[in-house]
Design a protein around this motif. Structure first.
Motif, short mmCIF file in Angstrom:
data_model
loop_
_atom_site.label_atom_id
_atom_site.label_comp_id
_atom_site.label_asym_id
_atom_site.label_seq_id
_atom_site.Cartn_x
_atom_site.Cartn_y
_atom_site.Cartn_z
N LYS A 70 -7.31 1.84 -3.69
CA LYS A 70 -8.51 2.67 -3.79
C LYS A 70 -8.95 3.19 -2.41
O LYS A 70 -9.79 4.05 -2.32
N ASN A 71 -8.34 2.63 -1.37
CA ASN A 71 -8.71 3.01 -0.01
C ASN A 71 -7.80 4.13 0.49
O ASN A 71 -7.01 3.96 1.40
N ASP A 92 -3.96 5.78 -9.24
CA ASP A 92 -4.44 4.99 -10.37
C ASP A 92 -3.42 5.06 -11.51
O ASP A 92 -2.85 6.13 -11.78
N TYR A 136 0.83 -1.20 0.00
CA TYR A 136 0.00 0.00 0.00
C TYR A 136 0.87 1.26 0.00
O TYR A 136 0.74 2.12 -0.86
N HIS A 179 -2.68 -11.07 -0.47
CA HIS A 179 -3.28 -9.96 0.27
C HIS A 179 -2.93 -8.65 -0.45
O HIS A 179 -2.03 -7.93 -0.01
N ILE A 202 -1.79 -6.36 -8.39
CA ILE A 202 -2.96 -6.16 -7.54
C ILE A 202 -4.23 -6.59 -8.27
O ILE A 202 -5.08 -7.28 -7.71
N HIS A 203 -4.35 -6.19 -9.52
CA HIS A 203 -5.60 -6.42 -10.26
C HIS A 203 -5.66 -7.76 -10.99
O HIS A 203 -6.69 -8.10 -11.55
N ASN A 210 -5.04 -2.27 -1.03
CA ASN A 210 -6.19 -1.61 -1.64
C ASN A 210 -5.84 -0.14 -1.89
O ASN A 210 -6.06 0.71 -1.03
N TRP A 238 0.47 -2.41 -9.82
CA TRP A 238 -0.93 -2.24 -10.20
C TRP A 238 -1.47 -3.51 -10.88
O TRP A 238 -2.55 -4.00 -10.54
#
Length: 167
Positions: free
Chosen positions: A83-84, A91, A35, A78, A71-72, A81, A68
């Protein structure tokens, strides 16, 4: 640390921003924290572009893109996130838009920012505070492609978000 980096970035101090984000990235890598690593890489790429270090920025964006994509893709057990966040959108399209703007490809930059706004629900009425910097970039890209009316609309919305009373 991230807020120091952002403050330096928004004040136009690319060298200080770069230092703060590099320190944050080093700490995140040592802690294996995806993160904060993602957040640091995002800011670092912005600072590098601002400072004219385009080759470094492209390399940093490449590193961010790998994170990225991991993650996707579902490959991470784990995944962080990204987006959090409570302060901005983190992005890959935004970084790609900044690279495109730097290269003079304003149409591509505009398309990428529109994609980001769409992905975060802006056009369906979601007006989150984290959209502020993306809306400012949208205003810039719209102006660059000759859409002054849309540019003003995005700038007004960014202003509205920035001046909204959080209480």
């Amino acid at each position: 640390l991230i807020h120091y980096g952002h403050a330096a970035l928004y004040q136009g101090d690319a060298d200080s921003a770069r230092r703060y984000f590099a320190i944050l990235n080093d700490q995140a890598q040592a802690d294996k924290d995806g993160y904060w690593g993602g957040r640091a890489l995002f800011g670092l790429a912005q600072a590098e572009l601002m400072g004219g270090r385009v080759a470094d920025a492209k390399k940093t964006v490449g590193t961010f893109r790998k994170l990225w994509n991991d993650i996707h893709s579902g490959r991470m057990v784990h995944p962080p996130n990204l987006k959090n966040t409570d302060d901005q959108i983190v992005d890959i399209n935004t970084l790609d838009a900044l690279i495109a703007m730097n290269a003079g490809d304003t149409a591509q930059a505009n398309t990428l920012i529109q994609n980001t706004l769409t992905a975060y629900g802006y056009f369906t009425g979601k007006r989150k505070a984290i959209l502020h910097s993306t809306l400012m970039l949208a205003a810039q890209t719209e102006l660059a492609v000759g859409h002054a009316d849309s540019s003003l609309a995005f700038a007004r919305e960014a202003r509205k978000i920035a001046t909204r009373d959080s209480l």
